[in-house]
Design a protein around this motif. Structure first.
Motif, PDB file in Angstrom:
ATOM      1  N   GLU A 182      17.369  -9.103 -10.623  1.00  0.00           N
ATOM      2  CA  GLU A 182      16.407  -8.608 -11.609  1.00  0.00           C
ATOM      3  C   GLU A 182      17.180  -8.082 -12.809  1.00  0.00           C
ATOM      4  OE1 GLU A 182      13.738  -6.978 -13.462  1.00  0.00           O
ATOM      5  OE2 GLU A 182      13.122  -9.004 -12.892  1.00  0.00           O
ATOM      6  N   VAL A 183      16.501  -7.997 -13.942  1.00  0.00           N
ATOM      7  CA  VAL A 183      17.112  -7.471 -15.154  1.00  0.00           C
ATOM      8  C   VAL A 183      16.746  -6.004 -15.369  1.00  0.00           C
ATOM      9  CG1 VAL A 183      15.216  -8.094 -16.718  1.00  0.00           C
ATOM     10  CG2 VAL A 183      17.574  -8.044 -17.583  1.00  0.00           C
ATOM     11  N   GLU A 184      15.704  -5.556 -14.677  1.00  0.00           N
ATOM     12  CA  GLU A 184      15.181  -4.209 -14.888  1.00  0.00           C
ATOM     13  C   GLU A 184      15.433  -3.325 -13.667  1.00  0.00           C
ATOM     14  OE1 GLU A 184      14.229  -1.071 -16.123  1.00  0.00           O
ATOM     15  OE2 GLU A 184      13.652  -2.551 -17.648  1.00  0.00           O
ATOM     16  N   PRO A 185      16.212  -2.235 -13.810  1.00  0.00           N
ATOM     17  CA  PRO A 185      16.538  -1.375 -12.664  1.00  0.00           C
ATOM     18  C   PRO A 185      15.326  -0.740 -11.991  1.00  0.00           C
ATOM     19  CG  PRO A 185      17.977  -0.903 -14.539  1.00  0.00           C
ATOM     20  CD  PRO A 185      16.911  -1.813 -15.045  1.00  0.00           C
ATOM     21  N   MET A 186      14.205  -0.562 -12.726  1.00  0.00           N
ATOM     22  CA  MET A 186      13.049   0.120 -12.140  1.00  0.00           C
ATOM     23  C   MET A 186      12.498  -0.583 -10.899  1.00  0.00           C
ATOM     24  SD  MET A 186      10.118  -1.870 -12.825  1.00  0.00           S
ATOM     25  CE  MET A 186       8.908  -0.646 -12.501  1.00  0.00           C
ATOM     26  N   PHE A 187      12.778  -1.883 -10.778  1.00  0.00           N
ATOM     27  CA  PHE A 187      12.269  -2.598  -9.606  1.00  0.00           C
ATOM     28  C   PHE A 187      13.018  -2.239  -8.329  1.00  0.00           C
ATOM     29  CE2 PHE A 187      10.318  -5.526 -12.703  1.00  0.00           C
ATOM     30  CZ  PHE A 187       9.059  -5.624 -12.139  1.00  0.00           C
ATOM     31  N   GLU A 188      14.135  -1.539  -8.462  1.00  0.00           N
ATOM     32  CA  GLU A 188      14.933  -1.223  -7.273  1.00  0.00           C
ATOM     33  C   GLU A 188      14.150  -0.363  -6.288  1.00  0.00           C
ATOM     34  OE1 GLU A 188      19.422   0.225  -6.051  1.00  0.00           O
ATOM     35  OE2 GLU A 188      18.726   0.484  -8.112  1.00  0.00           O
ATOM     36  N   ARG A 189      13.401   0.614  -6.805  1.00  0.00           N
ATOM     37  CA  ARG A 189      12.686   1.492  -5.880  1.00  0.00           C
ATOM     38  C   ARG A 189      11.568   0.752  -5.139  1.00  0.00           C
ATOM     39  NH1 ARG A 189      10.992   3.610 -10.903  1.00  0.00           N
ATOM     40  NH2 ARG A 189       8.750   3.437 -11.310  1.00  0.00           N
ATOM     41  N   PHE A 239      11.181  -2.757   0.922  1.00  0.00           N
ATOM     42  CA  PHE A 239      11.056  -4.150   1.360  1.00  0.00           C
ATOM     43  C   PHE A 239      12.324  -4.587   2.088  1.00  0.00           C
ATOM     44  CE2 PHE A 239      11.381  -8.743  -0.241  1.00  0.00           C
ATOM     45  CZ  PHE A 239      10.637  -9.261   0.815  1.00  0.00           C
ATOM     46  N   ILE A 240      13.472  -4.238   1.530  1.00  0.00           N
ATOM     47  CA  ILE A 240      14.752  -4.594   2.149  1.00  0.00           C
ATOM     48  C   ILE A 240      14.924  -3.894   3.502  1.00  0.00           C
ATOM     49  CG2 ILE A 240      17.254  -4.309   1.913  1.00  0.00           C
ATOM     50  CD1 ILE A 240      16.938  -4.918  -1.064  1.00  0.00           C
ATOM     51  N   ARG A 241      14.459  -2.647   3.582  1.00  0.00           N
ATOM     52  CA  ARG A 241      14.560  -1.916   4.860  1.00  0.00           C
ATOM     53  C   ARG A 241      13.698  -2.591   5.931  1.00  0.00           C
ATOM     54  NH1 ARG A 241      14.475   2.779   1.480  1.00  0.00           N
ATOM     55  NH2 ARG A 241      12.253   3.117   1.945  1.00  0.00           N
ATOM     56  N   ASN A 242      12.511  -3.042   5.532  1.00  0.00           N
ATOM     57  CA  ASN A 242      11.663  -3.756   6.496  1.00  0.00           C
ATOM     58  C   ASN A 242      12.305  -5.074   6.933  1.00  0.00           C
ATOM     59  OD1 ASN A 242       9.570  -1.895   6.733  1.00  0.00           O
ATOM     60  ND2 ASN A 242       8.455  -2.733   4.984  1.00  0.00           N
ATOM     61  N   GLU A 267       0.819  -1.208   0.000  1.00  0.00           N
ATOM     62  CA  GLU A 267       0.000   0.000   0.000  1.00  0.00           C
ATOM     63  C   GLU A 267       0.858   1.266   0.000  1.00  0.00           C
ATOM     64  OE1 GLU A 267      -2.447  -3.337   0.827  1.00  0.00           O
ATOM     65  OE2 GLU A 267      -0.602  -2.694   1.846  1.00  0.00           O
ATOM     66  N   TRP A 268       1.909   1.274   0.805  1.00  0.00           N
ATOM     67  CA  TRP A 268       2.796   2.450   0.841  1.00  0.00           C
ATOM     68  C   TRP A 268       3.514   2.613  -0.493  1.00  0.00           C
ATOM     69  CZ3 TRP A 268       7.940   3.532   0.130  1.00  0.00           C
ATOM     70  CH2 TRP A 268       8.375   4.794   0.553  1.00  0.00           C
ATOM     71  N   SER A 269       4.042   1.524  -1.035  1.00  0.00           N
ATOM     72  CA  SER A 269       4.786   1.589  -2.290  1.00  0.00           C
ATOM     73  C   SER A 269       3.884   1.983  -3.449  1.00  0.00           C
ATOM     74  CB  SER A 269       5.448   0.235  -2.583  1.00  0.00           C
ATOM     75  OG  SER A 269       6.407  -0.084  -1.603  1.00  0.00           O
ATOM     76  N   GLY A 284      16.109  -8.210  11.161  1.00  0.00           N
ATOM     77  CA  GLY A 284      17.428  -8.819  11.308  1.00  0.00           C
ATOM     78  C   GLY A 284      17.868  -9.590  10.080  1.00  0.00           C
ATOM     79  N   ILE A 285      17.149  -9.397   8.967  1.00  0.00           N
ATOM     80  CA  ILE A 285      17.459 -10.107   7.718  1.00  0.00           C
ATOM     81  C   ILE A 285      18.261  -9.194   6.794  1.00  0.00           C
ATOM     82  CG2 ILE A 285      16.460 -11.164   5.642  1.00  0.00           C
ATOM     83  CD1 ILE A 285      14.015 -11.891   7.374  1.00  0.00           C
ATOM     84  N   GLN A 286      19.343  -9.733   6.247  1.00  0.00           N
ATOM     85  CA  GLN A 286      20.153  -8.963   5.300  1.00  0.00           C
ATOM     86  C   GLN A 286      19.824  -9.428   3.877  1.00  0.00           C
ATOM     87  OE1 GLN A 286      24.390  -9.282   5.767  1.00  0.00           O
ATOM     88  NE2 GLN A 286      24.844  -7.916   4.054  1.00  0.00           N
ATOM     89  N   ALA A 287      19.143  -8.570   3.118  1.00  0.00           N
ATOM     90  CA  ALA A 287      18.815  -8.866   1.722  1.00  0.00           C
ATOM     91  C   ALA A 287      19.458  -7.814   0.827  1.00  0.00           C
ATOM     92  CB  ALA A 287      17.302  -8.879   1.509  1.00  0.00           C
ATOM     93  N   THR A 288      19.847  -8.216  -0.366  1.00  0.00           N
ATOM     94  CA  THR A 288      20.452  -7.293  -1.331  1.00  0.00           C
ATOM     95  C   THR A 288      19.705  -7.393  -2.655  1.00  0.00           C
ATOM     96  OG1 THR A 288      22.062  -8.979  -1.999  1.00  0.00           O
ATOM     97  CG2 THR A 288      22.742  -7.408  -0.291  1.00  0.00           C
ATOM     98  N   PHE A 289      19.781  -6.324  -3.434  1.00  0.00           N
ATOM     99  CA  PHE A 289      19.147  -6.272  -4.752  1.00  0.00           C
ATOM    100  C   PHE A 289      20.230  -6.080  -5.798  1.00  0.00           C
ATOM    101  CE2 PHE A 289      17.240  -3.868  -8.294  1.00  0.00           C
ATOM    102  CZ  PHE A 289      16.215  -4.728  -8.640  1.00  0.00           C
ATOM    103  N   ARG A 290      20.200  -6.907  -6.825  1.00  0.00           N
ATOM    104  CA  ARG A 290      21.240  -6.847  -7.844  1.00  0.00           C
ATOM    105  C   ARG A 290      20.618  -6.881  -9.238  1.00  0.00           C
ATOM    106  NH1 ARG A 290      25.825 -11.491  -9.022  1.00  0.00           N
ATOM    107  NH2 ARG A 290      26.981 -10.363 -10.635  1.00  0.00           N
TER     108      ARG A 290
END
Length: 604
Positions: free
Chosen positions: A435-442, A447-450, A334-336, A455-461
């Motif tokens: 992901e192949v498309e940079p637009m998904f980063e935002r 999601f990663i901050r949540n 909802e926020w996104s 205590g979970i470390q996730a990265t986006f590439r």
């Protein structure tokens, strides 16, 4: 009495394949168009031919063969080929004669035969023969993408009957889709492929019999197709008023941001916009204000399918259902949606979203009857609760959902130590989203901050097109963004999506890695559905089972096409329900096109 015996004698001698030949076939019910129809309603048989349609493609390509696992196929490479039958875009699943003049189905559906048109030919002038059709089937089954092995798994053999007919025999007479599936068979030239490796990538133009053939290749930059002059099939009812452009060209761009800039600069003509932020903010340009670029939203009745963050179930990290459910609580849609899409999207809550196939509310009586044998093998909630994804008020305060996520993770054996979530062996909870498309980063960053708060470390590439496809084909990822597209008549292709038999087949569309006997059983029931009503009920049940397993974190959808185009086209008055048909039903208006060209020249 002698007459009766004669009738019985002739009946006994009548070959099993001597059934009624039909001009078209529908999965359920009868075809919309009669045998003497002249054209599809959503085409203009008097549309003028000519001009160039320039389109956008993202990434790159390294092969012109769209039927294999290796490589990334060029955009629209499949339009070089024809199929035995042609589908219509205003019916759920109906096919009409194309390369095949007619289709004959056994009363018990144990076989189907296709009589080829005598005038059917490849674009070098050579005739299309039953041998070519049989070669196509066997080659795709044995050397093509793994999808075809699954799609044709119930076809026992293909054989020639006389000089113009091909018969396919089935081992499963209850699979109602098989006669239509074989009608979708792309026809390849046996002669062309002799001495060539079908499974290898190739940039050599492939001989086909379709309306277009490859004209110019600039690898990684562009590809163009030219309309075949004196195409043998141009006046068939399924093609009249279609394929009106002399040339269709695709220019490749690094990402959608660059592609959008190129569109406004007049580098290409038509754009299907998939990014809500772009649609809301970026089309406020002089060309749009002046009416030179048309901006439209066209409602459709297409199933939206499922776009989602997909867990790779082959990873031990995601094999506990409670973990997958917990991660769903960390995604604040909802926020996104409010901040990134200006509220344009609806939340996807079904694998068959935007269609009657989507499970809604509580299970119906028929669904419960179907699901009861699986009690104890599926989550108990499935029988008594409506499936609902976590929701927020859109303020960005997701504390309640994160508290629920933390509780589920604790139940699954994860604990917080020094701010990091670890399991009983002390291993940290970490994973990568590719992901192949940079637009998904935002969309991914909040999601990663949540997740960090848990205590979970996730990265986006972001990876390039070729690497992304290779990693997907080899299931070399933790989490990715994926779209499971759906049709109005799901069937055999569902095996490739969800079947246990496909979980370890490289290149299969079972990207998740589902191995669930309940899902397998429902898939068998789905492809053997005897009526539309049964098919819908089974889809509802299958949908519920997969939703309650939390295999994915669903994204969003919109029930319309957002399109923008330079105002140089005309199109039929009637739009198809289940597609856009831009490439094969629109046409260039010469006066409009000249006006646009003159303005673009002055602006350069």
């Amino acid at each position: 009495m002698r007459f009766l015996w004669l009738v019985l004698f002739l009946f006994i001698l009548t070959p099993a394949h001597a059934q009624e030949a039909m001009h078209g076939i529908a999965l359920h019910g009868s075809p919309k168009y009669p045998a003497d129809f002249s054209h599809f309603d959503y085409t203009n048989p008097d549309a003028p031919k000519g001009g160039t349609l320039r389109m956008e493609a993202i990434g790159t390509y390294d092969t012109l063969n769209p039927f294999t696992l290796k490589g990334v196929a060029a955009a629209d490479a499949a339009m070089v080929f024809e199929t035995l039958m042609a589908g219509s875009l205003d019916e759920p699943f109906t096919q009409y004669g194309w390369v095949a003049e007619s289709v004959t189905v056994a009363p018990d559906r144990s076989w189907v035969s296709y009589k080829l048109r005598s005038q059917a030919k490849f674009n070098d002038g050579s005739p299309i023969t039953p041998d070519d059709v049989i070669f196509s089937f066997e080659t795709l089954r044995d050397k093509g993408h793994p999808f075809y092995r699954s799609y044709y798994k119930d076809v026992v053999k293909a054989e020639k009957l006389g000089g113009d007919t091909v018969k396919f025999t089935f081992k499963d007479t209850t699979n109602t889709e098989l006669p239509l599936i074989m009608g979708q068979l792309p026809v390849l030239s046996k002669k062309f492929w002799q001495g060539k490796d079908f499974a290898a990538t190739t940039l050599e133009p492939i001989l086909g019999s379709g309306p277009y053939q490859v004209d110019d290749i600039q690898q990684g930059r562009s590809i163009s197709f030219k309309r075949v002059k004196n195409w043998w099939a141009s006046n068939l009812p399924v093609n009249r008023g279609r394929y009106n452009f002399d040339e269709i060209r695709y220019d490749y761009y690094r990402d959608t941001t660059v592609g959008l800039e190129a569109f406004f600069a007049g580098r290409y003509d038509f754009r299907l916009e998939n990014i809500a932020k772009n649609w809301a903010l970026d089309y406020n340009t002089p060309a749009v204000k002046q009416g030179l670029i048309k901006k439209e939203e066209i409602k459709n009745e297409l199933p939206a399918g499922m776009q989602a963050f997909v867990f790779n179930m082959r990873r031990p990290l995601f094999q506990d259902r409670r973990v997958r459910q917990a991660l769903n609580y960390a995604f604040d849609f909802e926020w996104s949606n409010k901040n990134f899409a200006y509220g344009a999207y609806k939340r996807t809550s079904s694998y068959f979203e935007n269609s009657e196939l989507a499970a809604k509310g509580l299970p119906s009586v028929d669904e419960l009857k179907l699901l009861e044998p699986y009690r104890g093998k599926v989550p108990d909630e499935l029988f008594t609760k409506e499936f609902k994804l976590p929701e927020t008020d859109g303020s960005g305060d997701n504390r309640d959902n994160l508290h629920k996520a933390a509780q589920l993770l604790k139940e699954a054996g994860w604990t917080l130590k020094d701010g990091k979530l670890v399991n009983a062996q002390g291993q940290p909870f970490t994973f990568e989203i590719i992901e192949v498309e940079p637009m998904f980063e935002r969309w991914t960053e909040p999601f990663i901050r949540n997740l960090e708060r848990l205590g979970i470390q996730a990265t986006f590439r972001v990876v390039d097109t070729s690497q992304f496809q290779n990693r997907l084909d080899n299931f070399d990822f933790d989490v990715t963004v994926h779209v499971f597209g759906q049709s109005l008549s799901p069937g055999n292709e569902q095996y490739d999506y969800w079947s246990s038999t496909k979980a370890d087949v490289k290149g299969s569309r079972n990207v998740i890695g589902i191995r669930d006997p309940v899902v397998d059983d429902l898939l068998d029931k789905l492809v053997h559905a005897n009526s539309r009503e049964d098919l819908v009920t089974i889809c509802h049940a299958l949908d519920r089972v997969m939703l309650w397993q939390y295999y994915v974190i669903p994204h969003w959808y919109i029930g319309s096409f957002r399109i923008a185009y330079w105002d140089m086209f005309s199109k039929p008055d009637i739009a198809p329900k289940y597609g856009l048909a831009v490439e094969d039903a629109w046409w260039i208006d010469p006066a409009k096109a000249q006006k646009i060209i003159d303005i673009q020249k002055r602006n350069r």
